[in-house]
Design a protein around this motif. Structure first.
Motif, short mmCIF file in Angstrom:
data_model
loop_
_atom_site.label_atom_id
_atom_site.label_comp_id
_atom_site.label_asym_id
_atom_site.label_seq_id
_atom_site.Cartn_x
_atom_site.Cartn_y
_atom_site.Cartn_z
N SER A 43 5.54 -1.58 37.26
CA SER A 43 5.36 -1.41 35.82
C SER A 43 6.54 -0.65 35.21
O SER A 43 7.07 -1.02 34.16
N CYS A 44 6.96 0.42 35.85
CA CYS A 44 8.09 1.21 35.31
C CYS A 44 9.39 0.40 35.35
O CYS A 44 10.22 0.48 34.43
N GLY A 57 9.07 -2.16 32.64
CA GLY A 57 9.12 -1.48 31.34
C GLY A 57 10.52 -1.02 30.99
O GLY A 57 10.89 -0.95 29.81
N ARG A 106 12.56 -3.23 28.74
CA ARG A 106 12.29 -3.24 27.31
C ARG A 106 13.18 -2.27 26.55
O ARG A 106 13.23 -2.30 25.33
N HIS A 107 13.85 -1.43 27.28
CA HIS A 107 14.67 -0.39 26.65
C HIS A 107 16.10 -0.49 27.15
O HIS A 107 16.43 -1.32 28.01
N TYR A 140 13.08 5.46 32.94
CA TYR A 140 11.99 4.69 33.53
C TYR A 140 12.37 4.14 34.91
O TYR A 140 11.49 3.97 35.78
N ARG A 191 7.76 10.40 24.99
CA ARG A 191 8.01 9.54 26.15
C ARG A 191 7.66 10.22 27.48
O ARG A 191 7.45 9.53 28.49
N PRO A 231 5.75 3.32 30.40
CA PRO A 231 6.73 2.50 29.66
C PRO A 231 6.11 1.65 28.56
O PRO A 231 6.84 1.10 27.72
N TRP A 232 4.78 1.52 28.54
CA TRP A 232 4.15 0.54 27.64
C TRP A 232 3.40 1.20 26.49
O TRP A 232 2.89 0.49 25.62
#
Length: 889
Positions: free
Chosen positions: A15-16, A19, A22-23, A31, A175, A222-223
């Motif tokens: 997931s990290c 995620g 996305r950045h 992340y 964050r 991250p979400w």
């Protein structure tokens, strides 16, 4: 449960990692560090499942715990990166850091205080746990102290990292809050695990469930929504959750450390008291950390706002120690060739011009004696009447010159204020605005204000100011002299070769004048083709006159080069002197020099005149004459008289010359006193038109008495060059009914010599109308025979000075005879003026001169007198002028 933990940590890692995509930038890196930490936790569980415990559970760690310790470091790095990214986002990426090693105002490491807080929390918990439980367990186990302490490594490391990260998370939590909560869950699980292992028990459900909870929290980091759209209430709730989780974790550790439920009854009180103390101490540490974090956050945001402003403005911003040592320099110093980091550590005064250091030091002393900006903000705002007072920023600004990297001096407008920074209460904030362009513009404007753009010489304003200063400074000069110079016939240069060539002539004349005038004296352009020289210490009139002679000689020494032609010019020069003193107005000596120059020009130019008192009187009288003459034209005070023109052979009146007369206050004013003034002032144009109209009206009336009678009118150069002159003459002839052939216009011989193309064209137009043309005062203006053929002349009038010498001056008699002979040979009528004696009349008749004027035949008279002469001639009578002409020589 171990399998569930492995799957949870693996999912968190995935997931990290997903995620992070996305950045970008620091957020993505943070992340990815968290993904690495989750993967390490997963690896640790796998190793623990495969290898099992290899050390005593109560006194050591297994090899499988190493990935968990590395994961702890990875989580700490990830949270730190995310916190930094959030702070950078708040102030904009443009000011995320300072280049070239330049530290921001008050910037410095903020990790050490966090580590210290974490260390205090960990040591406190270790002491309580050791007293309540671990001391007895240590003695029963018989382990060495080092190995037993290693068994406590996990919870101690967790607590140290949590304490270090807490100040950062509380100031930038959006964050980092979920990763921090995940780390809290890991710390709780580690504490439970160590407590149960030391007590000799097995891991409970809670100890095994905590890593799963931690993995789920980390997977959601991250979400979650991280934009600044959260409300302040949401933010406070998140902070409250962090406090609650931290307190719960500490309580759990204390309870576990007390031996869980198996401790002796006597130790319960100690456990409770120790636990309460830990809770109070932890709460107090947390409050201090929170307050410290808030204060540092506010200051850090203010500091970064200052850097943001400094980086976006063109003004230079410096932060200095009280001794002037520079600690921070904004990027604007690059315009002076400096890198911001290159100025750090240098002294501010080393960059300021020595002459301006006094103003800078005074500004520093004022700034240090005044309250800082922060202290001023706490005080009440000034009232409306106090705004902009002596303490305002505008009043503290001062001009200075600073040295650029290339060694040149640049002008700035600077201000100094106190800068209140943590740990540095005495720092100074210096702002400077580059005004070099404005200063250069002001200097250029000042130069143009007092200098002539064409010649580069000082102008009239400068000369007047300089003259005023020298006259006021009695100690510096006993006497000053002023020389005025005007180029003769310069207007003809502009008309013939153009104004551009005329400007070249003026520039050359300026250089010649500057070359012959002493360096301590001032040469200025007064205006147009006039120049002036201020002799600042004139010993005598003779010394100033010698300078004037040198100036005139320099102008006439050689021709000027302009427009591909050589132009020879002379100069009219006037000289005046004045004694230094308060009673010597500068305008007086300048006026006197101008008057003397005008007198030199009136005298024909190419000469030097020294001012005398009567010159000014003449000027005043001429001004009065011009003023009165203007009123005379308006009030009809001018009259016409006519002097008859006689045919010498028959003694008949054939014409009359119109002469203007002015009765001023009942007295007849001599024409020589006002005709020149009328010519200079331009009044000659309306006067001449009036004379022409009146003469034509009278001539038309005389023509009805004698068909051959004509009238003569004098014209000046200014009349001839007036707009629509020829059309006006034609209109007057048509209105009055006088035939063009009955009108003769007379021009002076000097007009013919100096005639330009316009005058020649206008006279030719009159001739085409049928008007006759005569040249007056022939022989006095250096006209050549070629000049006689330049225009279609009909008549030559011999000057009275020639006629006066007939009969006793052989030279004048010969010249008169020659003029008469030339006129007859050219087919021109010759009229002799100024005949006053019979011998002169006899001589002219003997020479063959056709016509004459003079007192012998008739003085200027009214129109009725001329009419009587015409009537007598038509009736055959011989009185009046005819009788005078018939007298024997």
């Amino acid at each position: 449960m171990s399998v569930l933990g492995m799957l949870a940590w693996f999912a968190a890692a995935a997931s990290c990692w997903l995620g992070a995509r996305r950045h970008e930038g620091s957020v993505a890196r943070g992340y990815r560090w968290l993904a690495g930490a989750a993967l390490l936790y997963c690896v640790g569980l796998v190793l623990a499942q495969v290898l099992g415990d290899t050390l005593n559970p109560a006194s050591g760690l297994s090899f499988a715990d190493l990935p968990s310790l590395l994961a702890l470091a990875s989580v700490a790095i990830g949270i730190t990166v995310l916190v930094g990214a959030e702070r950078d986002a708040e102030i904009g990426s443009a000011v995320a850091g300072e280049p070239d090693g330049s530290a921001g105002p008050g910037s410095g490491p903020s990790v050490l205080p966090g580590l210290a807080d974490g260390y205090v929390m960990a040591v406190a918990l270790l002491v309580i746990a050791w007293v309540t439980q671990f001391s007895d367990e240590f003695h029963r186990s018989g382990d060495r102290p080092g190995l037993f302490l290693i068994a406590l490594g996990h919870p101690l490391a967790d607590l140290a990292v949590l304490g270090a990260l807490l100040p950062m998370v509380t100031t930038a939590w959006r964050r980092a809050v979920l990763p921090y909560l995940a780390l809290l869950a890991v710390a709780a699980g580690d504490a439970l695990s160590v407590g149960q292992r030391v007590a000799g028990g097995h891991l409970g459900v809670a100890a095994q469930l905590m890593p799963v909870i931690a993995a789920l929290l980390l997977a959601g980091a991250p979400w979650r929504i991280t934009e600044p759209g959260w409300t302040r209430r949401t933010a406070n709730s998140a902070v409250t959750a962090v406090i609650a989780a931290t307190t719960a974790s500490i309580a759990t550790v204390v309870v576990i450390a007390s031996g869980l439920a198996g401790g002796p009854a006597s130790g319960v009180a100690l456990v409770v008291a120790g636990g309460a103390g830990v809770l109070v101490l932890s709460a107090r540490v947390f409050m201090l950390v929170r307050e410290n974090g808030m204060v540092l956050g506010i200051w850090r945001e203010s500091s970064r706002n200052l850097r943001n402003l400094a980086s976006r403005t063109s003004d230079i911003v410096l932060v200095c120690e009280p001794d002037g040592t520079i600690r921070y320099a904004s990027r604007a110093v690059a315009v002076y060739g400096y890198a911001p980091g290159a100025l750090v550590g240098r002294r501010l005064l080393d960059l300021i011009h020595p002459e301006d250091q006094g103003a800078a030091l005074a500004a520093v002393r004022r700034a240090l004696s005044e309250p800082s900006a922060a202290e001023s903000a706490e005080s009440a705002e000034p009232s409306e009447g106090e705004a902009g007072g002596p303490g305002s920023a505008d009043a503290d600004r001062f001009p200075a010159r600073v040295r650029a990297a290339d060694g040149t001096w640049r002008h700035v407008e600077a201000a100094v204020l106190r800068y209140q920074a943590p740990g540095s209460p005495g720092q100074l904030l210096v702002t400077a605005r580059d005004v070099s362009d404005q200063v250069a513009l002001r200097q250029q404007v000042a130069h143009l204000t007092f200098h002539d753009g064409l010649t580069g010489l000082p102008n009239r304003a400068y000369l007047e100011e300089r003259t005023r200063d020298k006259l006021a400074d009695v100690a510096a000069a006993r006497r000053i002299g002023v020389v005025f110079l005007d180029l003769d016939r310069f207007t003809a240069v502009n008309d013939s070769v153009g104004h551009g060539a005329g400007d070249l002539v003026l520039a050359q004349a300026a250089r010649r004048m500057r070359a012959v005038v002493p360096v301590h004296d001032t040469v200025a352009r007064w205006g147009s083709d006039e120049f002036a020289v201020l002799v600042e210490d004139a010993g005598s009139v003779q010394e100033v006159a010698e300078i004037a002679e040198r100036l005139a000689a320099a102008i006439a020494a050689e021709p000027f080069q302009a427009g591909g032609q050589q132009i020879a010019l002379t100069a009219s020069v006037g000289v005046a002197l004045a004694e230094a003193g308060p009673d010597s107005p500068p305008g007086l000596v300048l006026r006197n020099a101008d008057v003397a120059m005008s007198r030199a020009k009136e005298a024909g130019g190419d000469r030097v005149e020294i001012y005398a008192a009567h010159m000014h009187a003449d000027v005043v009288r001429r001004l009065e004459i011009v003023s009165d003459l203007q009123r005379a034209v308006t009030n009809g005070e001018l009259t016409l008289q006519y002097q008859p023109v006689i045919e010498l052979a028959t003694s008949q009146v054939v014409g009359a010359e119109a002469l203007v007369r002015w009765w001023r206050g009942g007295q007849d004013v001599a024409p020589r006193e006002y005709l020149g003034a009328a010519e200079e002032s331009g009044l000659i144009v309306p006067i001449g038109e009036w004379v022409l109209r009146e003469a034509c009206v009278q001539g038309a009336a005389w023509r009805r008495l004698s068909a051959d009678f004509g009238v003569c009118v004098n014209l000046s150069a200014r009349q001839i060059t007036a707009p629509l002159f020829t059309a006006r003459v034609a209109a007057i002839l048509a209105e009055t009914g006088l035939p063009p052939g009955a009108l003769t216009v007379e021009v002076n011989e000097r007009v013919l010599v100096e005639a330009d193309d316009l005058i020649v064209d206008r006279l030719a137009e009159l001739n085409r109308l049928g008007i006759r043309m005569a040249i007056d005062d022939f022989g006095t203006g250096y006209a050549s025979l070629a000049n006689l053929r330049q225009l279609p002349l009909d008549t030559i009038k011999i000057d009275p000075s020639f006629v006066a010498g007939l009969g006793h001056d052989e030279t004048l008699t010969l010249l008169t005879r020659t003029v008469v002979q030339v006129g007859r040979e050219l087919g021109l009528r010759v009229i002799a003026e100024g005949i006053e004696q019979p011998r002169q009349l006899a001589a002219l008749r003997e020479m063959g001169c056709g016509y004459g004027q003079g007192f012998l035949m008739g003085r200027p008279m009214a129109a009725s007198g001329v009419e009587a002469l015409i009537t007598d001639a038509e009736g055959g009578e011989t009185n009046g002028a005819s009788r005078n002409l018939r007298q024997p020589a």
